[in-house]
Design a protein around this motif. Structure first.
Motif, PDB file in Angstrom:
ATOM      1  N   LEU A  20       0.824  -1.208   0.000  1.00  0.00           N
ATOM      2  CA  LEU A  20       0.000   0.000   0.000  1.00  0.00           C
ATOM      3  C   LEU A  20       0.862   1.263   0.000  1.00  0.00           C
ATOM      4  N   ILE A  21       1.971   1.224   0.729  1.00  0.00           N
ATOM      5  CA  ILE A  21       2.880   2.372   0.736  1.00  0.00           C
ATOM      6  C   ILE A  21       3.485   2.572  -0.657  1.00  0.00           C
ATOM      7  N   ALA A  22       3.772   1.480  -1.347  1.00  0.00           N
ATOM      8  CA  ALA A  22       4.276   1.591  -2.719  1.00  0.00           C
ATOM      9  C   ALA A  22       3.227   2.251  -3.616  1.00  0.00           C
ATOM     10  N   GLU A  23       1.954   1.939  -3.398  1.00  0.00           N
ATOM     11  CA  GLU A  23       0.879   2.584  -4.161  1.00  0.00           C
ATOM     12  C   GLU A  23       0.796   4.067  -3.819  1.00  0.00           C
ATOM     13  N   LEU A  24       0.986   4.413  -2.546  1.00  0.00           N
ATOM     14  CA  LEU A  24       0.999   5.829  -2.161  1.00  0.00           C
ATOM     15  C   LEU A  24       2.139   6.567  -2.862  1.00  0.00           C
ATOM     16  N   GLY A  25       3.232   5.876  -3.109  1.00  0.00           N
ATOM     17  CA  GLY A  25       4.370   6.470  -3.800  1.00  0.00           C
ATOM     18  C   GLY A  25       4.032   6.903  -5.213  1.00  0.00           C
ATOM     19  N   GLU A  26       2.967   6.348  -5.779  1.00  0.00           N
ATOM     20  CA  GLU A  26       2.535   6.723  -7.122  1.00  0.00           C
ATOM     21  C   GLU A  26       1.692   8.002  -7.108  1.00  0.00           C
ATOM     22  N   PHE A  27       1.259   8.452  -5.934  1.00  0.00           N
ATOM     23  CA  PHE A  27       0.492   9.698  -5.826  1.00  0.00           C
ATOM     24  C   PHE A  27       1.412  10.869  -6.123  1.00  0.00           C
ATOM     25  N   ASP A  28       0.846  11.962  -6.636  1.00  0.00           N
ATOM     26  CA  ASP A  28       1.672  13.160  -6.808  1.00  0.00           C
ATOM     27  C   ASP A  28       1.782  13.886  -5.459  1.00  0.00           C
ATOM     28  N   ASP A  29       2.675  14.872  -5.405  1.00  0.00           N
ATOM     29  CA  ASP A  29       2.951  15.553  -4.132  1.00  0.00           C
ATOM     30  C   ASP A  29       1.715  16.243  -3.562  1.00  0.00           C
ATOM     31  N   HIS A  30       0.868  16.776  -4.429  1.00  0.00           N
ATOM     32  CA  HIS A  30      -0.346  17.448  -3.959  1.00  0.00           C
ATOM     33  C   HIS A  30      -1.295  16.455  -3.282  1.00  0.00           C
ATOM     34  N   MET A  31      -1.441  15.291  -3.873  1.00  0.00           N
ATOM     35  CA  MET A  31      -2.314  14.267  -3.284  1.00  0.00           C
ATOM     36  C   MET A  31      -1.775  13.798  -1.935  1.00  0.00           C
ATOM     37  N   LEU A  42       7.068   8.538   3.333  1.00  0.00           N
ATOM     38  CA  LEU A  42       6.957   7.211   2.724  1.00  0.00           C
ATOM     39  C   LEU A  42       8.299   6.477   2.772  1.00  0.00           C
ATOM     40  N   ARG A  43       9.375   7.217   2.478  1.00  0.00           N
ATOM     41  CA  ARG A  43      10.715   6.599   2.538  1.00  0.00           C
ATOM     42  C   ARG A  43      11.049   6.155   3.962  1.00  0.00           C
ATOM     43  N   ASP A  44      10.754   7.030   4.934  1.00  0.00           N
ATOM     44  CA  ASP A  44      11.053   6.689   6.325  1.00  0.00           C
ATOM     45  C   ASP A  44      10.257   5.475   6.788  1.00  0.00           C
ATOM     46  N   SER A  47      11.644   2.259   5.337  1.00  0.00           N
ATOM     47  CA  SER A  47      13.049   1.967   5.613  1.00  0.00           C
ATOM     48  C   SER A  47      13.243   1.073   6.836  1.00  0.00           C
ATOM     49  N   GLY A  48      12.180   0.814   7.565  1.00  0.00           N
ATOM     50  CA  GLY A  48      12.286  -0.043   8.749  1.00  0.00           C
ATOM     51  C   GLY A  48      12.443  -1.503   8.368  1.00  0.00           C
ATOM     52  N   PRO A  49      12.581  -2.363   9.364  1.00  0.00           N
ATOM     53  CA  PRO A  49      12.696  -3.799   9.092  1.00  0.00           C
ATOM     54  C   PRO A  49      11.473  -4.314   8.336  1.00  0.00           C
ATOM     55  N   VAL A  50      11.672  -5.327   7.512  1.00  0.00           N
ATOM     56  CA  VAL A  50      10.625  -5.859   6.654  1.00  0.00           C
ATOM     57  C   VAL A  50       9.429  -6.370   7.470  1.00  0.00           C
ATOM     58  N   TRP A  51       9.685  -6.932   8.624  1.00  0.00           N
ATOM     59  CA  TRP A  51       8.604  -7.511   9.432  1.00  0.00           C
ATOM     60  C   TRP A  51       7.826  -6.468  10.244  1.00  0.00           C
ATOM     61  N   GLN A  52       8.321  -5.230  10.268  1.00  0.00           N
ATOM     62  CA  GLN A  52       7.679  -4.170  11.050  1.00  0.00           C
ATOM     63  C   GLN A  52       6.597  -3.486  10.224  1.00  0.00           C
ATOM     64  N   ASP A  53       5.457  -3.199  10.855  1.00  0.00           N
ATOM     65  CA  ASP A  53       4.352  -2.517  10.179  1.00  0.00           C
ATOM     66  C   ASP A  53       4.734  -1.063   9.945  1.00  0.00           C
ATOM     67  N   PRO A  54       4.819  -0.621   8.695  1.00  0.00           N
ATOM     68  CA  PRO A  54       5.263   0.744   8.395  1.00  0.00           C
ATOM     69  C   PRO A  54       4.181   1.806   8.578  1.00  0.00           C
ATOM     70  N   THR A  55       2.936   1.401   8.733  1.00  0.00           N
ATOM     71  CA  THR A  55       1.865   2.389   8.780  1.00  0.00           C
ATOM     72  C   THR A  55       1.892   3.232  10.042  1.00  0.00           C
ATOM     73  N   SER A  56       2.462   2.723  11.117  1.00  0.00           N
ATOM     74  CA  SER A  56       2.503   3.509  12.356  1.00  0.00           C
ATOM     75  C   SER A  56       3.313   4.792  12.155  1.00  0.00           C
ATOM     76  N   VAL A  57       4.381   4.723  11.372  1.00  0.00           N
ATOM     77  CA  VAL A  57       5.190   5.918  11.089  1.00  0.00           C
ATOM     78  C   VAL A  57       4.349   6.941  10.334  1.00  0.00           C
ATOM     79  N   LEU A  58       3.581   6.480   9.352  1.00  0.00           N
ATOM     80  CA  LEU A  58       2.764   7.395   8.555  1.00  0.00           C
ATOM     81  C   LEU A  58       1.669   8.041   9.390  1.00  0.00           C
ATOM     82  N   VAL A  59       1.063   7.276  10.263  1.00  0.00           N
ATOM     83  CA  VAL A  59       0.006   7.819  11.116  1.00  0.00           C
ATOM     84  C   VAL A  59       0.568   8.903  12.026  1.00  0.00           C
TER      85      VAL A  59
END
Length: 93
Positions: A20-31, A42-44, A47-59
């Motif tokens: 899902l984060i990869a799909e967000l990467g396809e959004f433009d900067d305004h979106m 999105l990069r941050d 960048s965590g370990p593969v087994w870690q849920d990345p959505t907490s950083v985004l939230v």
């Protein structure tokens, strides 16, 4: 056995959320800005370990930005009414 199963489920969910984060990467900067994120968020997050849920950083990033914007709006608003009267303030020393 239960611990292995729950660990596997967590890893499976983390992989799905990375997609899902990869799909967000396809959004433009305004979106991204509309949802309170930047490309560096999105990069941050990814960048965590593969087994870690990345959505907490985004939230956390989105909530922090929203709170910061609200604080700036509050500070920019003119003070009126009882708050505007400085003579009512008692100085404590």
């Amino acid at each position: 056995m239960i611990a292995v199963a729950s660990g596997s489920i967590r890893i499976f969910k983390a992989f799905g959320r990375r997609r899902l984060i990869a799909e967000l990467g396809e959004f433009d900067d305004h979106m991204l800005r509309d949802i309170g994120l930047t490309r560096s968020d999105l990069r941050d997050a990814s960048s965590g370990p593969v087994w870690q849920d990345p959505t907490s950083v985004l939230v956390v990033r989105a909530v922090e930005r929203r709170a910061s914007r609200r604080a700036l709006v509050r500070e920019a608003q003119p003070v009126t009414g009882a708050k505007a009267r400085t003579n009512d303030v008692i100085a404590c020393r």
